[in-house]
Enzyme design. Structure first.
Site, PDB file in Angstrom:
ATOM      1  N   LYS A 188       0.866  -1.187   0.000  1.00 54.55           N
ATOM      2  CA  LYS A 188       0.000   0.000   0.000  1.00 54.55           C
ATOM      3  C   LYS A 188       0.902   1.235   0.000  1.00 54.55           C
ATOM      4  CE  LYS A 188      -4.119   1.944   0.174  1.00 54.55           C
ATOM      5  NZ  LYS A 188      -4.965   1.988  -1.035  1.00 54.55           N
ATOM      6  N   ASP A 245      -2.768 -11.995   5.535  1.00 49.96           N
ATOM      7  CA  ASP A 245      -3.825 -12.632   6.324  1.00 49.96           C
ATOM      8  C   ASP A 245      -5.175 -12.441   5.640  1.00 49.96           C
ATOM      9  OD1 ASP A 245      -5.239 -13.847   8.332  1.00 49.96           O
ATOM     10  OD2 ASP A 245      -4.847 -12.322   9.842  1.00 49.96           O
ATOM     11  N   ASP A 249      -7.362 -15.352   3.169  1.00 46.90           N
ATOM     12  CA  ASP A 249      -8.706 -15.760   3.573  1.00 46.90           C
ATOM     13  C   ASP A 249      -9.712 -15.481   2.451  1.00 46.90           C
ATOM     14  OD1 ASP A 249      -7.868 -16.733   5.961  1.00 46.90           O
ATOM     15  OD2 ASP A 249      -8.788 -15.196   7.207  1.00 46.90           O
TER      16      ASP A 249
END
Length: 355
Positions: A188, A245, A249
């Protein structure tokens, strides 16, 4: 050869899925004439209950001397008190830190037998094969945190060093060389200073050490969209702890169930820690309803990465395919039809390994 495994069943469905993986590893040893030893130790909530510590010293010592560690799951409502001195998840975080495990490998593969289980269209997910490298020991999960005295303001620090970025990018790039030779780094950098450091270091490592690997950079919010709209375009993806993470997912839904996806946590030296990416699922614990395939595939990763037994790992993966080809399904992937329990699926994969 001799190989030593520490089994950490943990909480919830952990004991059920770990038992299935154990059964498959015993079948591997029989077929390939290996001598595997197994030692079971507590971790997580059950360790808090019995020892007052989610990672007892005896568990840590056993893990340090093993070739590979296989974990089921930790946590559950019983230990969810926010005022508790420690939580089950602290045991897992401490184990990763103590073993120096900085790279979390999460393969996301769309099994051809289960294409219809995915919420996405067949043409989007058929042939998906992504390997995520999530940095595991830095970032916001391990940065300093604070809460104001009046409880009105909280902060958590995202922090990375040059060395932490270098080692995870190198490991991911090496993996890309052995696959389709493409690496995507996710950050980012348009907003976060820590991501700008990540981008500079990753670019340098790739230019100096891996000029032959096709390299691209994608912002994390764009990656969240691309992972759904064009997942087949990605080969190896490397990113930080928080972003990894969340993205893995999200990616877990490409094949249709968390119960299908294994992971490996690796460092510079053995042992590695291998586990499914799903949680402890306390609502179905003890009911023989869990899907053990992710843990079985995690055991295959242990054979490949920690024991250098590629043929044996391939045999486990082929056995999983054979069981799925035969139409066996657990509840999470059954589409409402007949389903089998964790024990039956584990026994079927073990039998397929034996041939």
């Amino acid at each position: 050869m001799h190989g030593s495994f520490v089994l950490l069943p943990g909480d919830g469905i952990g004991p059920e899925v770990t038992a299935a993986a154990h059964q498959v590893l015993v079948a591997v040893a029989a077929r390939f004439d290996h001598d595997f030893s197994f030692e079971q130790r507590p971790i997580g909530g059950n360790a808090i209950d019995d020892f007052g510590d989610p990672l007892p010293r005896s568990t840590l010592d056993a893990c340090r001397t093993a070739d590979a560690v296989i974990l089921g799951a930790v946590g559950g409502p019983k230990w969810d008190d926010p005022n508790a001195k420690t939580r089950p998840e602290a045991g897992l975080l401490a184990l990763r830190k103590e073993l120096g495990l900085f790279a979390n490998l999460r393969p996301i593969t769309a099994h051809r037998q289960l294409i219809e289980s995915s919420p996405l269209r067949r043409d989007l997910i058929e042939g998906v094969d992504i390997l995520f490298f999530r940095e595991l020991t830095g970032g916001i999960y391990f940065g300093a945190s604070s809460l104001s005295d009046d409880g009105q303001v909280a902060s958590s620090v995202m922090e990375y060093s040059v060395g932490e970025v270098e080692r995870i990018v190198r490991m991911a790039a090496e993996a890309a060389r052995n696959r389709r030779n493409r690496l995507t780094s996710v950050d980012k950098a348009n907003v976060l200073e820590v991501s700008r450091l990540w981008r500079r270091v990753a670019a340098r490592v790739m230019a100096e050490e891996f000029p032959d690997v096709e390299y691209e950079v994608v912002l994390v919010d764009a990656m969240a969209m691309h992972l759904i709209s064009r997942p087949r375009d990605f080969d190896v993806v490397v990113t930080g702890n928080l972003f990894g993470d969340i993205l893995t997912d999200e990616g877990s839904m490409l094949p249709g169930s968390l119960g299908l996806l294994p992971s490996a946590s690796l460092g510079d030296t053995q042992p590695g820690l291998y586990e499914p990416i799903h949680g402890s699922a306390p609502d179905i614990a003890g009911k023989d309803l869990a899907n053990p395939l992710a843990t079985i595939l995690a055991a295959a990763m242990a054979l490949r990465h920690s024991l250098d037994l590629g043929d044996e790992a391939g045999a486990v993966e082929s056995a999983v395919d054979a069981v799925l080809d035969a139409g066996m399904r657990t509840r999470d992937i059954s589409a409402g039809g007949k389903f089998f329990g964790a024990s039956e699926m584990g026994a079927a994969v073990a039998e397929a390994v034996r041939g």
